[in-house]
Motif scaffolding. Structure first.
Motif, short mmCIF file in Angstrom:
data_model
loop_
_atom_site.label_atom_id
_atom_site.label_comp_id
_atom_site.label_asym_id
_atom_site.label_seq_id
_atom_site.Cartn_x
_atom_site.Cartn_y
_atom_site.Cartn_z
N SER A 32 0.81 -1.21 0.00
CA SER A 32 0.00 0.00 0.00
C SER A 32 0.85 1.27 0.00
CB SER A 32 -0.93 0.01 1.22
OG SER A 32 -0.18 -0.03 2.41
N SER A 33 2.14 1.12 0.32
CA SER A 33 3.00 2.30 0.36
C SER A 33 3.59 2.63 -1.01
CB SER A 33 4.14 2.07 1.36
OG SER A 33 4.95 0.99 0.96
N SER A 84 -1.52 4.91 5.45
CA SER A 84 -0.57 5.74 4.73
C SER A 84 -0.94 7.22 4.85
CB SER A 84 -0.52 5.33 3.25
OG SER A 84 0.40 6.12 2.56
N SER A 92 -3.34 4.48 -1.49
CA SER A 92 -3.32 3.53 -0.38
C SER A 92 -4.74 3.23 0.09
CB SER A 92 -2.50 4.10 0.77
OG SER A 92 -2.55 3.25 1.89
#
Length: 245
Positions: A32-33, A84, A92
């Motif tokens: 997700s980053s 995030s 994210s």
């Protein structure tokens, strides 16, 4: 550590409910980053595949009269469930949304057991974390626990004629004395790394075609690199070697 715990739980389910299955999706490409547009698609595909297999197992169980579970393990959960901030927050959020859909979809099936693992529970997004029914902390093993694991390893994975009973009998007085000296101190070295250091170190000290003795294990534990990782004092090293001298 965490993966071993998940494996043990899955094996227990398979023993109690024959025909159950253990599934570990590959999350290595998801993060997700660093959203690249594929996370949502892959999570959606995982959701569909897992739900389909759960439905198939439910039908098989209904036909046979014996319930079958699907145990799904999401390792390194923080890769996709991390909250995030900043420039990639919108992307994210899309990944987090797809992950929540996956969890919600699986929760609709009473024959699905969803397990996840992370080294950073404090980073998991709040809405995802709140969906976790049970949280278990797997702490570092103490040296005493590692020795117990080692004796189990030699007992179950090495030919009996190559291992001295002194190394596998947990009731052995000398083995108990060794565990007593090591105690339950915590160390910050990964169990797998320490285990993988001790086992080959012990084996190299045993004579070719000879038995692996307790003293070989102690010699390995008191070797400079491992003794340093276990924070052994000079006095403790002397006492350990005295036990098997």
């Amino acid at each position: 550590g965490k993966t071993d715990v998940a494996g043990v739980l899955a094996k227990k389910v398979e023993q109690e409910f024959p025909g159950s299955e253990y599934y570990i999706p590959d999350l290595s490409m998801l993060s997700s980053s660093s959203y690249k547009g594929q996370d949502v698609q892959m999570l959606t595909e995982y959701t569909q595949a897992i739900c389909k297999r759960a439905e198939d197992l439910a039908k098989e169980g209904s036909t046979s009269g014996k319930k079958k579970y699907l145990v799904c393990f999401l390792d390194e959960f923080d890769k996709i469930a991390m909250e995030s901030h900043g420039l990639n927050k919108a992307d994210s959020n899309k990944t987090i949304g797809a992950l929540k859909t996956l969890i919600n979809s699986l929760m609709e099936h009473d024959n699905v057991i969803l397990l996840s693992a992370t080294n950073y529970p404090e980073l998991i997004e709040g809405a995802v974390s709140s969906r976790v029914a049970e949280k278990v902390t797997v702490d570092y093993l103490s040296p005493k626990q590692i020795i117990t694991a080692l004796t189990d390893h030699y007992k179950n994975n090495t030919a009996k004629e190559l291992v001295s009973p002194s190394l596998t009998d947990v009731n052995n007085q000398k083995l108990q004395e060794i565990c007593e000296i090591l105690g339950n101190r915590n160390h910050q070295m990964e169990y797998r790394k320490l285990f993988n250091n001790i086992v080959p170190n012990t084996l190299t000290r045993s004579p070719e075609n000879g038995k692996i003795e307790l003293r070989h294990l102690v010699e390995a534990i008191t070797s400079p690199s491992i003794a340093r990782e276990l924070h052994l004092t000079p006095d403790e090293i002397v006492r350990l070697l005295a036990i098997v001298s």
